[in-house]
Design a protein around this motif. Structure first.
Motif, PDB file in Angstrom:
ATOM      1  N   GLY A 177       0.811  -1.202   0.000  1.00 28.03           N
ATOM      2  CA  GLY A 177       0.000   0.000   0.000  1.00 28.03           C
ATOM      3  C   GLY A 177       0.846   1.254   0.000  1.00 28.03           C
ATOM      4  N   ARG A 178       0.210   2.348   0.386  1.00 26.37           N
ATOM      5  CA  ARG A 178       0.851   3.657   0.402  1.00 26.37           C
ATOM      6  C   ARG A 178       1.073   4.111   1.844  1.00 26.37           C
ATOM      7  NH1 ARG A 178      -3.048   6.425  -1.633  1.00 26.37           N
ATOM      8  NH2 ARG A 178      -3.697   7.491   0.290  1.00 26.37           N
ATOM      9  N   ILE A 179       2.248   4.657   2.104  1.00 27.86           N
ATOM     10  CA  ILE A 179       2.543   5.163   3.448  1.00 27.86           C
ATOM     11  C   ILE A 179       1.697   6.408   3.686  1.00 27.86           C
ATOM     12  CG2 ILE A 179       4.320   6.095   4.975  1.00 27.86           C
ATOM     13  CD1 ILE A 179       6.385   4.470   3.497  1.00 27.86           C
ATOM     14  N   GLU A 180       0.778   6.274   4.613  1.00 29.64           N
ATOM     15  CA  GLU A 180      -0.123   7.379   4.927  1.00 29.64           C
ATOM     16  C   GLU A 180       0.461   8.314   5.977  1.00 29.64           C
ATOM     17  OE1 GLU A 180      -3.826   9.331   4.194  1.00 29.64           O
ATOM     18  OE2 GLU A 180      -2.815   7.668   3.187  1.00 29.64           O
ATOM     19  N   LYS A 181       1.131   7.739   6.981  1.00 29.89           N
ATOM     20  CA  LYS A 181       1.694   8.537   8.065  1.00 29.89           C
ATOM     21  C   LYS A 181       2.987   7.889   8.540  1.00 29.89           C
ATOM     22  CE  LYS A 181       1.412  11.979  11.018  1.00 29.89           C
ATOM     23  NZ  LYS A 181       1.450  13.408  10.583  1.00 29.89           N
ATOM     24  N   GLU A 227       6.090  10.005   3.189  1.00 28.99           N
ATOM     25  CA  GLU A 227       4.654   9.776   3.152  1.00 28.99           C
ATOM     26  C   GLU A 227       4.159   9.887   1.713  1.00 28.99           C
ATOM     27  OE1 GLU A 227       2.996  12.579   5.833  1.00 28.99           O
ATOM     28  OE2 GLU A 227       3.846  11.637   7.633  1.00 28.99           O
ATOM     29  N   GLY A 228       3.356   8.928   1.313  1.00 29.07           N
ATOM     30  CA  GLY A 228       2.900   8.857  -0.069  1.00 29.07           C
ATOM     31  C   GLY A 228       3.662   7.842  -0.895  1.00 29.07           C
ATOM     32  N   GLN A 229       4.760   7.318  -0.360  1.00 33.32           N
ATOM     33  CA  GLN A 229       5.547   6.320  -1.073  1.00 33.32           C
ATOM     34  C   GLN A 229       4.873   4.958  -0.950  1.00 33.32           C
ATOM     35  OE1 GLN A 229       9.687   6.429  -0.068  1.00 33.32           O
ATOM     36  NE2 GLN A 229      10.109   4.411  -0.926  1.00 33.32           N
ATOM     37  N   TYR A 230       4.920   4.161  -2.016  1.00 32.19           N
ATOM     38  CA  TYR A 230       4.300   2.844  -2.024  1.00 32.19           C
ATOM     39  C   TYR A 230       5.314   1.781  -1.594  1.00 32.19           C
ATOM     40  CZ  TYR A 230       0.092   4.578  -4.301  1.00 32.19           C
ATOM     41  OH  TYR A 230      -1.086   5.238  -4.582  1.00 32.19           O
ATOM     42  N   VAL A 231       4.823   0.817  -0.842  1.00 30.60           N
ATOM     43  CA  VAL A 231       5.633  -0.310  -0.396  1.00 30.60           C
ATOM     44  C   VAL A 231       4.896  -1.588  -0.753  1.00 30.60           C
ATOM     45  CG1 VAL A 231       6.746   0.965   1.496  1.00 30.60           C
ATOM     46  CG2 VAL A 231       4.597  -0.247   1.917  1.00 30.60           C
TER      47      VAL A 231
END
Length: 381
Positions: free
Chosen positions: A75-79, A212-216
């Motif tokens: 997913g995407r790093i939200e926080k 934040e906003g980067q996908y993992v």
């Protein structure tokens, strides 16, 4: 009054005259008046010697004592709740939150089939396979609220480091030779000996590159957490010292912030290395206690030298790669190449048996002359 003054003057003049007649003339001799015949000679003897050598070192994190923190979901790093590398964290501390759309859809599916035990069991298994902890799935069922983000918690106490930097931090590095000192068995520290210093860089609190906003992806290792309470110290030993010690050899460790306290430890690993044209070995010592990473330490290692004799450093002249001593032959001195070893306490280990050598070789060596030693040192007595 005038008569007494005249008598005193005559008395003083008479004393000065007698002193001048009885004293021998003094000849002042400068350094140039010293001859070669007055130089002391050395007759080295082969004997065993115990020398306390010093080795510089640095405290590093123990790569065996770390925990890997992977992403359980994609997913995407939200926080992001950590800001810099080597930031101290506690077990259970929130590290980051990931927004996973697939998990949101799977949670809604779980709530829609929660009245059917069979379908509910399948939905819970699906969430577990997608990386959602059972405790969070149970919370969703209890609150009937879908979790938009999945939290990632620290799994150990220690210092957090990005996984991309952890591999570089765990890899040993080499550096150019640095000076160190040794001492004899009586604790007398002396001349510097060439040693290759360990150049493990001190940890720096650099900003975290994750944003934040980067996908993992699921299973991606994001961080390493170096656990506290067990560290390692790496010391660099010259070849002649490393050949006399080994794993299990006892050392005394001291350093900055220890108030002169010496702690006993043992060498656990001895790794031969070659850097900048010099052979040396890195000794690894495991430390128990609270040592900050990057702390400079000094290891005191008692070494038993069974071979060679010991002469003052002043008896050796270094000519590039060769070392020579001056052997007295009749009224002259001849330069003789020798093989040397360790240095400690102002003395140097001499492997060749050469007698009647000058104690101060620098006095004989002429800076404007050319020293041509013999070609075969082993042929000299």
């Amino acid at each position: 009054m005038k008569k007494r003054f005249t008598v005193n003057i005559l008395t003083v003049l008479t004393a000065v005259l007698f002193a001048a007649c009885g004293a021998a003339p003094v000849e002042k001799k400068g350094p140039s008046a010293k001859t070669r015949d007055s130089l002391p000679l050395l007759f080295p003897q082969q004997r065993t010697r115990i020398v306390v050598m010093e080795a510089p070192g640095t405290v590093r994190y123990d790569s065996r004592n770390r925990a890997i923190l992977p992403s359980r979901v994609a997913g995407r790093i939200e926080k992001l709740h950590v800001r810099y590398n080597y930031q101290p964290v506690r077990k259970g501390q929130l590290i980051l939150e990931i927004y996973a759309p697939e998990l949101v859809a799977a949670q809604r599916e779980l709530l829609s089939v929660s009245n059917d035990p069979a379908m509910k069991e399948l939905a819970l298994r699906k969430l577990a396979l997608m990386g959602m902890p059972e405790t969070l799935a149970a919370e969703v069922l209890r609150t009937r609220q879908v979790r938009v983000t999945i939290p990632l918690y620290s799994n150990a106490d220690g210092y957090i480091l990005e996984e991309s930097l952890a591999a570089a931090a765990a890899a040993p590095s080499t550096a150019a030779p640095a000076p160190s000192q040794g001492g004899d068995a009586m604790g007398n520290m002396g001349a510097a000996a060439p040693m290759a210093a360990s150049a493990a860089p001190a940890p720096t609190q650099s900003p975290v590159m994750l944003r934040e906003g980067q996908y993992v992806s699921a299973g991606q290792n994001l961080f390493s957490i170096y656990k506290t309470g067990r560290m390692i110290a790496e010391f660099a030993l010259p070849a002649e010292v490393a050949s006399a010690v080994g794993p299990g050899s006892r050392v005394l460790v001291s350093g900055n912030g220890m108030q002169g306290e010496l702690k006993s430890a043992a060498i656990n690993l001895l790794e031969p290395l070659y850097a900048n044209g010099e052979k040396f070995s890195r000794a690894r010592v495991y430390l128990n206690g609270n040592y900050p990473a990057g702390q400079l330490l000094t290891a005191y290692i008692p070494v038993l030298f069974r071979e060679g004799s010991w002469v003052p450093v002043s008896a050796i002249v270094k000519l590039g790669k060769d070392n020579v001593v001056f052997r007295k032959e009749g009224a002259d001195y001849r330069a003789v190449p020798v093989r040397i070893g360790a240095r400690a306490g102002g003395l140097v280990q001499l492997f060749d048996e050469v007698q009647a050598i000058a104690a101060n070789a620098a006095y004989i060596a002429d800076s404007e002359g050319f020293i041509k030693p013999d070609a075969h040192p082993s042929s000299h007595p």
